[in-house]
Motif scaffolding. Structure first.
Motif, short mmCIF file in Angstrom:
data_model
loop_
_atom_site.label_atom_id
_atom_site.label_comp_id
_atom_site.label_asym_id
_atom_site.label_seq_id
_atom_site.Cartn_x
_atom_site.Cartn_y
_atom_site.Cartn_z
N MET A 297 0.85 -1.20 0.00
CA MET A 297 0.00 0.00 0.00
C MET A 297 0.87 1.24 0.00
O MET A 297 1.80 1.36 0.77
N SER A 298 0.63 2.12 -0.85
CA SER A 298 1.37 3.37 -0.89
C SER A 298 0.88 4.28 0.20
O SER A 298 -0.13 4.07 0.85
N GLY A 299 1.63 5.39 0.40
CA GLY A 299 1.27 6.29 1.47
C GLY A 299 -0.12 6.87 1.32
O GLY A 299 -0.77 7.21 2.29
N GLY A 300 -0.65 6.96 0.06
CA GLY A 300 -1.96 7.55 -0.12
C GLY A 300 -3.10 6.56 -0.08
O GLY A 300 -4.26 6.94 -0.15
N ASP A 301 -2.82 5.25 -0.02
CA ASP A 301 -3.85 4.23 0.00
C ASP A 301 -4.33 4.04 1.43
O ASP A 301 -3.59 3.59 2.28
N THR A 302 -5.59 4.39 1.68
CA THR A 302 -6.12 4.28 3.05
C THR A 302 -7.17 3.19 3.15
O THR A 302 -8.01 3.21 4.04
N THR A 303 -7.14 2.23 2.20
CA THR A 303 -8.09 1.13 2.28
C THR A 303 -7.91 0.37 3.59
O THR A 303 -8.87 0.04 4.28
N TYR A 304 -6.67 0.07 3.94
CA TYR A 304 -6.35 -0.55 5.21
C TYR A 304 -5.20 0.24 5.84
O TYR A 304 -4.31 0.73 5.14
N GLY A 305 -5.20 0.31 7.16
CA GLY A 305 -4.16 1.09 7.82
C GLY A 305 -4.58 2.55 7.87
O GLY A 305 -5.74 2.90 7.75
N GLU A 306 -3.60 3.43 8.04
CA GLU A 306 -3.91 4.86 8.16
C GLU A 306 -2.68 5.69 7.87
O GLU A 306 -1.58 5.17 7.78
N ARG A 307 -2.89 6.97 7.72
CA ARG A 307 -1.78 7.89 7.53
C ARG A 307 -1.01 8.01 8.83
O ARG A 307 -1.59 8.25 9.89
N LEU A 308 0.30 7.85 8.75
CA LEU A 308 1.14 7.96 9.93
C LEU A 308 1.29 9.43 10.31
O LEU A 308 1.16 10.33 9.47
N TRP A 309 1.63 9.66 11.57
CA TRP A 309 1.84 11.03 12.03
C TRP A 309 2.93 11.72 11.21
O TRP A 309 2.79 12.88 10.83
N ILE A 310 4.01 11.01 10.94
CA ILE A 310 5.12 11.63 10.22
C ILE A 310 4.71 11.94 8.79
O ILE A 310 5.20 12.91 8.18
N GLU A 311 3.82 11.14 8.21
CA GLU A 311 3.32 11.45 6.87
C GLU A 311 2.42 12.68 6.90
O GLU A 311 2.47 13.52 5.99
N GLN A 312 1.61 12.79 7.92
CA GLN A 312 0.77 13.98 8.05
C GLN A 312 1.63 15.23 8.24
O GLN A 312 1.34 16.29 7.69
N ALA A 313 2.72 15.08 9.02
CA ALA A 313 3.62 16.22 9.25
C ALA A 313 4.31 16.63 7.96
O ALA A 313 4.43 17.84 7.67
N THR A 314 4.76 15.67 7.18
CA THR A 314 5.44 16.00 5.92
C THR A 314 4.48 16.66 4.95
O THR A 314 4.86 17.59 4.21
N ASP A 315 3.23 16.21 4.92
CA ASP A 315 2.24 16.85 4.04
C ASP A 315 2.02 18.30 4.45
O ASP A 315 1.93 19.20 3.60
N TRP A 316 1.91 18.53 5.76
CA TRP A 316 1.68 19.89 6.26
C TRP A 316 2.87 20.80 5.92
O TRP A 316 2.69 21.93 5.45
N ILE A 317 4.08 20.29 6.15
CA ILE A 317 5.29 21.09 5.87
C ILE A 317 5.42 21.35 4.37
O ILE A 317 5.74 22.47 3.95
N ALA A 318 5.15 20.33 3.55
CA ALA A 318 5.26 20.50 2.10
C ALA A 318 4.28 21.55 1.61
O ALA A 318 4.60 22.36 0.72
#
Length: 373
Positions: free
Chosen positions: A1-22
């Protein structure tokens, strides 16, 4: 599953942080040609590694360079084993991404959506949001309480200066801790919550699995590999805490050896790892045993309907149609009977046992050396 696939699992905190910073960087900086060679090379690196790598560079090089200029000492030069901390954080980032992606792949491989009720959402997320946040708050509060209770802050200021104090009070609790806390939450969910979901959700059993594991081999492999990564993290923490006291002639630290509470915590981590892998596999075993034996009992009952006189072999199966039905039922029973009641092989159990012993042996050996040097 790629970082954008939310079928199973979830966005990690560090991924949310990188999206916000980007997003903030894109708003404040002029457009950059993405085809530029340097930019293209950076884009090939997953953003979470870029973010945590930048944080580590800030800590290791900038803060420690300021420390060298202000107090004339550098923690990294005095005690290179301190680098086990950023190494542990990097391992945690890898572990979080690996566990989340491997979980998603395992759910797809076992076709979990076809084995549970159509309205079930129990397998969509690994970790509920609220417990993970509460765990982070508890970890930060406990960390600050430890610094105050042990009186470390004056030693930090004297030895590492204000730059070192910034690292202890800001970088560790708000840079490194979120990654480590999320690792703990994911690991706990994998080994304590996920196995119980199979029984609670009445997940259907796959008796035609070529591995004869009820279709749960990907789940068993996920639990095994996450346990190995947990063991690697415990080993790194052991090196971080005890290396300066095992090699005092080569490594220097002004701090005292780990207090009993820290040693007990490390031993508790080892014990938790062993208990967790045992609990998760045994919980799945109970689920598999219950489903398998229930099905065998159901098929046994069918024999009474198929065979006219099941208690007299010489009188049974004399009718060709009866014999054909009997062969079909016997084939079904064979499929169920051959299915194992553990989501793991004997070799996997041996690997898990060896992996569980390694950190304890290392910790005991290191503590013995630290006390004898």
């Amino acid at each position: 599953m790629s970082g954008g696939d939310t079928t199973y699992g979830e966005r990690l905190w560090i991924e949310q942080a990188t999206d916000w910073i980007a997003a903030r960087v894109a708003q404040t900086l002029p457009a950059i040609d993405p085809s530029a060679p340097a930019i293209d090379r950076f884009q090939r690196i997953p953003r979470p590694y870029l973010l945590i790598g930048s944080l580590i560079l800030l800590d290791v090089f900038l803060l420690h360079s300021i420390q060298q200029l202000t107090v004339g000492r550098n923690l990294v030069f005095d005690n290179p084993s301190w680098l086990a901390l950023p190494a542990t954080v990097l391992l945690a980032v890898f572990t979080n991404r690996y566990a989340r992606d491997r979980y998603a792949r395992a759910c797809r491989e076992i076709r979990i959506e076809s084995r549970v009720a159509s309205d079930s959402t129990s397998f969509q997320r690994l970790v509920p949001r609220r417990p993970k946040r509460l765990l982070f708050v508890a970890a930060v509060v406990g960390y600050y309480a430890y610094l105050l209770a042990t009186g470390r802050i004056p030693t930090i200021v004297e030895y590492e200066g204000l730059a070192g104090l910034f690292g202890w009070l800001v970088v560790i609790p708000f840079g490194y801790a979120p990654v480590l806390v999320e690792t703990a939450a994911i690991y706990a969910s994998l080994h304590f919550s996920l196995p119980r979901r199979f029984d609670a959700e009445e997940v259907k059993f796959y008796y035609f699995d070529p591995h004869n594991l009820g279709g749960l081999r990907p789940i068993g492999e996920l639990l095994k590999h996450s346990f190995y990564l947990f063991v690697a993290g415990v080993v790194l923490l052991t090196v971080l805490l005890y290396a300066p006291f095992v090699f005092p002639g080569h490594l220097y630290t002004p701090y005292q050896p780990p207090e009993r509470v820290v040693s007990a915590l490390l031993t508790g981590l080892w014990a938790l790892g062993v208990f967790s892998i045992g609990f998760s596999l045994l919980t799945l075993h109970r689920y598999m045993r219950k489903r398998r034996r229930r099905k065998l009992k159901s098929l046994e009952q069918r024999f009474y309907d198929v065979v006219g006189d099941p208690y007299e072999v010489q009188n049974a199966l004399t009718d060709p149609d009866e014999l054909e039905r009997f062969e079909r039922e016997r084939h079904r029973i064979g499929q169920v009977r051959d299915t194992k009641e553990f989501p793991a092989s004997t070799a996997m159990w041996l690997q898990v046992i060896v992996g569980g012993v390694i950190p304890l042996v290392i910790q005991w050996g290191v503590r013995w050396l630290a006390n004898t040097v």
